[in-house]
Design a protein around this motif. Sequence first.
Motif, mmCIF file in Angstrom:
data_model
loop_
_atom_site.group_PDB
_atom_site.id
_atom_site.type_symbol
_atom_site.label_atom_id
_atom_site.label_comp_id
_atom_site.label_asym_id
_atom_site.label_seq_id
_atom_site.Cartn_x
_atom_site.Cartn_y
_atom_site.Cartn_z
ATOM 1 N N LYS A 112 3.639 15.187 7.168
ATOM 2 C CA LYS A 112 4.274 13.893 7.443
ATOM 3 C C LYS A 112 4.617 13.214 6.120
ATOM 4 O O LYS A 112 3.771 13.105 5.226
ATOM 5 C CB LYS A 112 3.337 13.004 8.260
ATOM 6 C CG LYS A 112 2.953 13.564 9.614
ATOM 7 C CD LYS A 112 2.041 12.593 10.343
ATOM 8 C CE LYS A 112 1.631 13.125 11.707
ATOM 9 N NZ LYS A 112 0.737 14.300 11.595
ATOM 10 N N PRO A 159 2.025 2.343 4.381
ATOM 11 C CA PRO A 159 0.691 2.485 4.971
ATOM 12 C C PRO A 159 0.278 3.953 5.086
ATOM 13 O O PRO A 159 1.118 4.855 5.061
ATOM 14 C CB PRO A 159 0.858 1.872 6.369
ATOM 15 C CG PRO A 159 2.185 1.194 6.369
ATOM 16 C CD PRO A 159 3.014 1.886 5.345
ATOM 17 N N SER A 160 -1.014 4.187 5.208
ATOM 18 C CA SER A 160 -1.582 5.505 5.542
ATOM 19 C C SER A 160 -1.274 6.580 4.513
ATOM 20 O O SER A 160 -1.065 7.752 4.863
ATOM 21 C CB SER A 160 -1.101 5.960 6.931
ATOM 22 O OG SER A 160 -1.351 4.993 7.912
ATOM 23 N N LEU A 161 -1.227 6.220 3.244
ATOM 24 C CA LEU A 161 -1.012 7.230 2.201
ATOM 25 C C LEU A 161 -2.183 8.215 2.176
ATOM 26 O O LEU A 161 -3.344 7.825 2.276
ATOM 27 C CB LEU A 161 -0.904 6.560 0.826
ATOM 28 C CG LEU A 161 0.354 5.743 0.538
ATOM 29 C CD1 LEU A 161 0.194 5.017 -0.790
ATOM 30 C CD2 LEU A 161 1.588 6.629 0.519
ATOM 31 N N LYS A 162 -1.884 9.496 2.048
ATOM 32 C CA LYS A 162 -2.944 10.489 1.885
ATOM 33 C C LYS A 162 -3.501 10.391 0.473
ATOM 34 O O LYS A 162 -2.762 10.160 -0.477
ATOM 35 C CB LYS A 162 -2.411 11.896 2.164
ATOM 36 C CG LYS A 162 -2.038 12.149 3.620
ATOM 37 C CD LYS A 162 -1.668 13.598 3.866
ATOM 38 C CE LYS A 162 -2.889 14.496 3.742
ATOM 39 N NZ LYS A 162 -2.575 15.899 4.117
ATOM 40 N N LYS A 163 -4.780 10.574 0.330
ATOM 41 C CA LYS A 163 -5.427 10.533 -0.979
ATOM 42 C C LYS A 163 -6.150 11.855 -1.221
ATOM 43 O O LYS A 163 -6.827 12.347 -0.315
ATOM 44 C CB LYS A 163 -6.425 9.366 -1.042
ATOM 45 C CG LYS A 163 -5.765 7.991 -0.869
ATOM 46 C CD LYS A 163 -4.837 7.661 -2.036
ATOM 47 C CE LYS A 163 -4.182 6.296 -1.872
ATOM 48 N NZ LYS A 163 -5.100 5.168 -1.940
ATOM 49 N N VAL A 174 1.801 11.134 4.129
ATOM 50 C CA VAL A 174 1.019 10.118 4.842
ATOM 51 C C VAL A 174 0.241 10.786 5.965
ATOM 52 O O VAL A 174 0.615 11.866 6.441
ATOM 53 C CB VAL A 174 1.924 9.004 5.417
ATOM 54 C CG1 VAL A 174 2.616 8.234 4.303
ATOM 55 C CG2 VAL A 174 2.954 9.583 6.385
ATOM 56 N N SER A 175 -0.850 10.137 6.394
ATOM 57 C CA SER A 175 -1.644 10.670 7.504
ATOM 58 C C SER A 175 -1.105 10.204 8.852
ATOM 59 O O SER A 175 -1.262 10.889 9.868
ATOM 60 C CB SER A 175 -3.110 10.268 7.351
ATOM 61 O OG SER A 175 -3.221 8.854 7.221
ATOM 62 N N GLU A 176 -0.474 9.037 8.883
ATOM 63 C CA GLU A 176 0.121 8.489 10.097
ATOM 64 C C GLU A 176 1.493 7.915 9.767
ATOM 65 O O GLU A 176 1.702 7.376 8.687
ATOM 66 C CB GLU A 176 -0.754 7.381 10.692
ATOM 67 C CG GLU A 176 -2.148 7.825 11.092
ATOM 68 C CD GLU A 176 -2.154 8.812 12.245
ATOM 69 O OE1 GLU A 176 -1.167 8.804 13.022
ATOM 70 O OE2 GLU A 176 -3.130 9.586 12.368
ATOM 71 N N MET A 177 2.415 8.022 10.728
ATOM 72 C CA MET A 177 3.777 7.527 10.491
ATOM 73 C C MET A 177 3.964 6.223 11.273
ATOM 74 O O MET A 177 4.583 6.192 12.333
ATOM 75 C CB MET A 177 4.799 8.578 10.896
ATOM 76 C CG MET A 177 4.627 9.887 10.138
ATOM 77 S SD MET A 177 5.744 11.200 10.649
ATOM 78 C CE MET A 177 7.260 10.629 9.936
ATOM 79 N N ASP A 178 3.372 5.140 10.752
ATOM 80 C CA ASP A 178 3.481 3.852 11.423
ATOM 81 C C ASP A 178 3.908 2.786 10.415
ATOM 82 O O ASP A 178 3.680 2.895 9.224
ATOM 83 C CB ASP A 178 2.152 3.461 12.072
ATOM 84 C CG ASP A 178 1.006 3.439 11.059
ATOM 85 O OD1 ASP A 178 1.234 3.831 9.896
ATOM 86 O OD2 ASP A 178 -0.107 3.054 11.438
ATOM 87 N N ARG A 179 4.596 1.773 10.906
ATOM 88 C CA ARG A 179 5.035 0.647 10.084
ATOM 89 C C ARG A 179 5.767 1.106 8.818
ATOM 90 O O ARG A 179 5.439 0.735 7.709
ATOM 91 C CB ARG A 179 3.844 -0.254 9.738
ATOM 92 C CG ARG A 179 3.230 -0.933 10.955
ATOM 93 C CD ARG A 179 2.028 -1.792 10.610
ATOM 94 N NE ARG A 179 0.878 -0.969 10.235
ATOM 95 C CZ ARG A 179 0.255 -1.068 9.074
ATOM 96 N NH1 ARG A 179 0.673 -1.915 8.153
ATOM 97 N NH2 ARG A 179 -0.794 -0.303 8.820
#
Length: 291
Positions: A143, A174-178, A205-210
Amino acid sequence: MNNRELILQSIQIIETNLRSKISVLDISKDLGFSFYYYSRLFKSITGHSPKSYILARKITESARELMATDKRIIDIALDYGFGSAEAYSRAFFKMMHQNPSDMRREGAADRRLLLQPITEITLKKNEHVLDKEPEIVFLEDIKLVGISFYYDLSLKNDLSEQWSMLTENLETIPSLKKPLEFYQMQFWFPNQDTDSLFFYVAVAVSEMDRIPIQMTAKIIPAQIYYKFRHKGLANQVGHTYRYIYEEWLPATDKKLPGHFNFEYYGKENLGPYNENSISEIYIPAQNTPDI
């Protein structure tokens, strides 16, 4: 003068004498090599035999004249050392897959079939390709959120502006992978010309929101990929892509039906301007949905 420099010197001799009957034996003698050793050294350094290089360069330069002038085909053939129009046409068709008269009428050549002069820069290009044969890997869905843009390949500038825009606005995603994982994708439509592409610089990203309004979200599909590695400056990755599409692919029976490819910048990536930086290139190896 080392052997690579001697071969480059011999290429200059060839380029200067494309409009004559060049003797590989005479060139080898001028450089102090036996015919066998010169031919073997030339191929090991350039990837071409001297004979095939000379022929390909003659055909390439003559093709330019065919399209740019109204000179008779027989005159062009004789100018480049062919004994007859028939001999020229046979050699031309074998390399270009069409007759000289057909190319002149169409006014265009398949640039992938033309051989440009080999230079010192050309010889160094494959130093960027760490894997002459790719690793075959399976990747799960990835993602991404990033910036998509249209790019004219003739501009030949780097993508530092787009990358700066992405990195300066990471806090809005939001939800950046680290740790952070960066990707660069090229994609195109099946009927799109080859002089331009859509580019996409992105972060995982871990989630595709906002999703920020200025950015777009994409999913790299789960499937099998051919994985190559590029070493060197980021703006030299074109050398590795040319190796993949102009050298590796034509020598295989592989079909690449996907309309995209992408680079991944992971732990081995030391930054865009580091000669020792390594990035990974992924080419879809089977049919995938269009992105």
